[in-house]
Scaffold this active site. Sequence first.
Site, PDB file in Angstrom:
ATOM      1  N   GLU A 193       7.392  23.077 -18.965  1.00  0.00           N
ATOM      2  CA  GLU A 193       8.133  22.874 -17.626  1.00  0.00           C
ATOM      3  C   GLU A 193       9.592  22.732 -17.801  1.00  0.00           C
ATOM      4  O   GLU A 193       9.867  22.363 -18.920  1.00  0.00           O
ATOM      5  CB  GLU A 193       7.727  21.691 -16.914  1.00  0.00           C
ATOM      6  CG  GLU A 193       6.331  21.799 -16.426  1.00  0.00           C
ATOM      7  CD  GLU A 193       5.993  20.260 -15.860  1.00  0.00           C
ATOM      8  OE1 GLU A 193       5.744  20.685 -14.397  1.00  0.00           O
ATOM      9  OE2 GLU A 193       5.853  19.183 -16.259  1.00  0.00           O
TER      10      GLU A 193
ATOM     11  N   HIS B 115      -5.030  17.977 -17.801  1.00  0.00           N
ATOM     12  CA  HIS B 115      -5.099  19.443 -17.807  1.00  0.00           C
ATOM     13  C   HIS B 115      -5.226  19.981 -19.307  1.00  0.00           C
ATOM     14  O   HIS B 115      -6.155  21.019 -19.333  1.00  0.00           O
ATOM     15  CB  HIS B 115      -3.445  19.808 -17.367  1.00  0.00           C
ATOM     16  CG  HIS B 115      -2.953  19.294 -16.024  1.00  0.00           C
ATOM     17  ND1 HIS B 115      -3.923  18.874 -14.953  1.00  0.00           N
ATOM     18  CD2 HIS B 115      -1.939  18.957 -15.701  1.00  0.00           C
ATOM     19  CE1 HIS B 115      -3.419  18.412 -14.151  1.00  0.00           C
ATOM     20  NE2 HIS B 115      -1.951  18.341 -14.361  1.00  0.00           N
TER      21      HIS B 115
ATOM     22  N   LYS C  85      -5.008  12.399 -10.030  1.00  0.00           N
ATOM     23  CA  LYS C  85      -4.667  11.690 -11.449  1.00  0.00           C
ATOM     24  C   LYS C  85      -3.628  11.167 -11.785  1.00  0.00           C
ATOM     25  O   LYS C  85      -2.812  11.258 -10.607  1.00  0.00           O
ATOM     26  CB  LYS C  85      -4.909  12.740 -12.619  1.00  0.00           C
ATOM     27  CG  LYS C  85      -3.895  14.155 -12.294  1.00  0.00           C
ATOM     28  CD  LYS C  85      -3.706  14.919 -13.047  1.00  0.00           C
ATOM     29  CE  LYS C  85      -2.485  14.552 -14.100  1.00  0.00           C
ATOM     30  NZ  LYS C  85      -0.942  14.553 -13.360  1.00  0.00           N
TER      31      LYS C  85
ATOM     32  N   LYS D 185       8.709  18.265 -20.224  1.00  0.00           N
ATOM     33  CA  LYS D 185       9.514  18.451 -19.297  1.00  0.00           C
ATOM     34  C   LYS D 185      10.816  19.028 -19.910  1.00  0.00           C
ATOM     35  O   LYS D 185      11.201  18.724 -20.984  1.00  0.00           O
ATOM     36  CB  LYS D 185       9.909  17.252 -18.548  1.00  0.00           C
ATOM     37  CG  LYS D 185       8.519  16.330 -17.951  1.00  0.00           C
ATOM     38  CD  LYS D 185       8.484  16.903 -16.298  1.00  0.00           C
ATOM     39  CE  LYS D 185       6.961  16.088 -15.809  1.00  0.00           C
ATOM     40  NZ  LYS D 185       6.511  17.052 -14.943  1.00  0.00           N
TER      41      LYS D 185
ATOM     42  N   HIS E 230      -5.753  19.594 -10.869  1.00  0.00           N
ATOM     43  CA  HIS E 230      -5.715  20.844 -10.094  1.00  0.00           C
ATOM     44  C   HIS E 230      -5.708  21.989 -11.104  1.00  0.00           C
ATOM     45  O   HIS E 230      -5.602  23.216 -10.609  1.00  0.00           O
ATOM     46  CB  HIS E 230      -4.383  20.585  -9.495  1.00  0.00           C
ATOM     47  CG  HIS E 230      -3.283  20.812 -10.106  1.00  0.00           C
ATOM     48  ND1 HIS E 230      -2.665  19.664 -10.791  1.00  0.00           N
ATOM     49  CD2 HIS E 230      -2.399  21.949 -10.148  1.00  0.00           C
ATOM     50  CE1 HIS E 230      -1.461  20.192 -11.284  1.00  0.00           C
ATOM     51  NE2 HIS E 230      -1.120  21.409 -10.900  1.00  0.00           N
TER      52      HIS E 230
ATOM     53  N   LYS F  27      -7.093  26.502 -10.471  1.00  0.00           N
ATOM     54  CA  LYS F  27      -6.328  27.477 -10.915  1.00  0.00           C
ATOM     55  C   LYS F  27      -7.213  28.848 -11.198  1.00  0.00           C
ATOM     56  O   LYS F  27      -8.253  28.599 -12.256  1.00  0.00           O
ATOM     57  CB  LYS F  27      -5.349  27.530 -12.034  1.00  0.00           C
ATOM     58  CG  LYS F  27      -4.110  26.441 -11.511  1.00  0.00           C
ATOM     59  CD  LYS F  27      -3.174  26.587 -12.762  1.00  0.00           C
ATOM     60  CE  LYS F  27      -2.328  25.237 -12.407  1.00  0.00           C
ATOM     61  NZ  LYS F  27      -1.062  25.689 -11.673  1.00  0.00           N
TER      62      LYS F  27
ATOM     63  N   ARG G 158       3.301   4.175   5.579  1.00  0.00           N
ATOM     64  CA  ARG G 158       3.875   3.104   6.147  1.00  0.00           C
ATOM     65  C   ARG G 158       4.918   3.510   7.167  1.00  0.00           C
ATOM     66  O   ARG G 158       5.385   2.757   7.986  1.00  0.00           O
ATOM     67  CB  ARG G 158       4.686   2.230   5.017  1.00  0.00           C
ATOM     68  CG  ARG G 158       3.718   1.343   4.589  1.00  0.00           C
ATOM     69  CD  ARG G 158       4.491   0.698   3.305  1.00  0.00           C
ATOM     70  NE  ARG G 158       5.229   1.881   2.312  1.00  0.00           N
ATOM     71  CZ  ARG G 158       5.549   1.737   1.208  1.00  0.00           C
ATOM     72  NH1 ARG G 158       5.723   0.289   0.655  1.00  0.00           N
ATOM     73  NH2 ARG G 158       6.249   2.560   0.506  1.00  0.00           N
TER      74      ARG G 158
ATOM     75  N   ASP H 149       0.184  12.089 -18.661  1.00  0.00           N
ATOM     76  CA  ASP H 149       0.259  13.133 -17.375  1.00  0.00           C
ATOM     77  C   ASP H 149      -0.487  14.484 -17.588  1.00  0.00           C
ATOM     78  O   ASP H 149      -0.815  14.844 -16.545  1.00  0.00           O
ATOM     79  CB  ASP H 149       1.862  13.151 -17.070  1.00  0.00           C
ATOM     80  CG  ASP H 149       2.262  13.668 -15.782  1.00  0.00           C
ATOM     81  OD1 ASP H 149       1.399  13.456 -14.981  1.00  0.00           O
ATOM     82  OD2 ASP H 149       2.844  14.522 -15.922  1.00  0.00           O
TER      83      ASP H 149
HETATM   84  C1  BG6 Z   1       0.892  17.408 -12.556  1.00  0.00           C
HETATM   85  C2  BG6 Z   1       1.927  16.586 -13.415  1.00  0.00           C
HETATM   86  O1  BG6 Z   1      -0.262  17.015 -12.779  1.00  0.00           O
HETATM   87  O2  BG6 Z   1       1.251  18.800 -12.696  1.00  0.00           O
HETATM   88  C3  BG6 Z   1       3.017  16.826 -13.098  1.00  0.00           C
HETATM   89  O3  BG6 Z   1       1.669  15.219 -12.866  1.00  0.00           O
HETATM   90  C4  BG6 Z   1       3.440  18.490 -13.375  1.00  0.00           C
HETATM   91  O4  BG6 Z   1       4.051  16.305 -14.029  1.00  0.00           O
HETATM   92  C5  BG6 Z   1       2.357  19.219 -12.762  1.00  0.00           C
HETATM   93  O5  BG6 Z   1       4.860  18.821 -12.866  1.00  0.00           O
HETATM   94  C6  BG6 Z   1       2.527  20.697 -13.175  1.00  0.00           C
HETATM   95  O6  BG6 Z   1       1.627  21.453 -12.354  1.00  0.00           O
HETATM   96  P1  BG6 Z   1       1.925  23.143 -12.114  1.00  0.00           P
HETATM   97  O7  BG6 Z   1       0.692  23.465 -11.443  1.00  0.00           O
HETATM   98  O8  BG6 Z   1       2.902  23.509 -11.653  1.00  0.00           O
HETATM   99  O9  BG6 Z   1       1.814  23.587 -13.554  1.00  0.00           O
END
Ligand code: BG6
EC number: 1.1.1.49
Length: 510
Positions: free
Chosen positions: A240, A264, A172, A362, A202, A206, A65, A259
């Site tokens: 995290e 993952h 996702k 988190k 993602h 890795k 936007r 999430d």
């Molecule tokens: C994402 C989540 O898919 O992965 C986030 O939505 C998270 O909440 C992130 O922080 C962590 O990715 P990585 O590669 O730093 O472990």
Amino acid sequence: MSAVPGANPLRDAQDRRLPRIAGPSGLVIFGVTGDLSRKKLMPAVYDLANRGLLPPGFSLIGFARRDWEDEDFAQVVHDAVKEHARTPFREEVWQQLIQGMRFVQGNFDDDEAFETLKATIQELDQAQGTGGNYAFYLSVPPKFFPKVVQQLKKHGLADQKEGSWRRAVIEKPFGHDLASAQELNQLVHDVFPPNEVFRIDHYLGKETVQNILALRFANTMFEPIWNRSYVDHVQITMAEDIGIGGRAGYYDGIGAARDVIQNHLLQLLALTAMEEPGSFHPKALVAEKLKVLTAVELPEDLGLHTVRAQYEHAWQGGQEVLGYCEEDGIDPKSTTDTYAAIKLTINNRRWAGVPFYLRTGKRLGRRVTEIAVVFKRAPYLPFESGATEELGGNALVIRVQPDEGVTVRFGSKVPGTSMEVRDVTMDFAYGESFTESSPEAYERLLLDVLLGDANLFPRHQEVELSWTILDPIEEYWAEHGKPAKYPAGTWGPAEADEMLARDGRSWRRP
Ligand code: BG6
């Protein structure tokens, strides 16, 4: 020779030797002003260009936007690359990349903007030789997925023309439960053929995650003990130390389980627990992942074997941090989980009775992702009492990040005149064994999208099965009370420790 129809062993053999370079193509990013785009996607595009893996006329179109000109967009990409790229900045690479950069301003329901996008693509086809090959990356909140996909169809942007391709890349979470994921799958498949749809998880990009398959299936010493006869339990942790940052709008209402566990962690579980595929052809790999995900069973009493919690205000690493419900943009009465732990079992001959404990959160003690396969105790210990007091179970730990590698923990004699046995570790560290640093997950995945290689992308059945596993837990949580609490900077709520203590086990402190 592979028994999988469609696999071409000759071509595959060639592929391994040749560098994988994308052909003429371009990338359109929706939601280009977001965090993911700035921190991961833009740097990944640059890193690929820097490694010579993109075609000379590669084009990058940002759609958002903001009232930006092409130059403003290029400046934002430039800053993002300088700050976050993995490889050194080279002016000549940048100058070439910038030739194909365009910005299209608009809302997702703005027909005119989509017509401008179409014209921009045509212009770039001429100027940069992109050959009509475009990937549309939806780095937008999930609620906008349907709209963007519909607009692509309406404006003929998803049309597959002879000799070129159009692909959809979807971030996702893919839906928020089984029903919404099925609906979204239907909608996307109505616009793009299934083999042109790339759902991003993602973690699969890795290196350390791909190494799970190498470790298990390229060696002889692990597979014979990778089963219920030797394994006591498996712990999969994704911790995290950060909070939700500026992502309140995305995170609240979604929470840790949706999430991270739905995607993952269940993917990590599938790779850890699946049977050996006949080859790494996508069909063979997906078939094994689907089999193991289908065999996953939830505990009968979800109250005893799952935990959800929220971080509370505390001092973390010398810094005072807010509790989740005090964060900017979060409803003070929010019941969204920032921590989730669940116990699962797998109903097959290899794993019957072996618990898989999954946890994520988190604002935990530190950032670490690992898979710990914890082995049973030796059936008999011919030592004097007290000699093995400090001996834990043998364990093989796949360190996904940071400090990527593998650790084996086993008992060893303590030097001295008496026979005392204590845990020691043996380590493999990527950084020490290989000189080349690993590409970022998004680098690998973007290249795969441009090459049309779907091996590292979850198929719709996998996504749907993962929701089938998580949905009953989310429903249970929605009906039963509030999340537990844990102070920021700790390893989660007491309830999670109790959950394992009930089984006579404890969480690892990674
Ligand atoms: C994402 C989540 O898919 O992965 C986030 O939505 C998270 O909440 C992130 O922080 C962590 O990715 P990585 O590669 O730093 O472990």
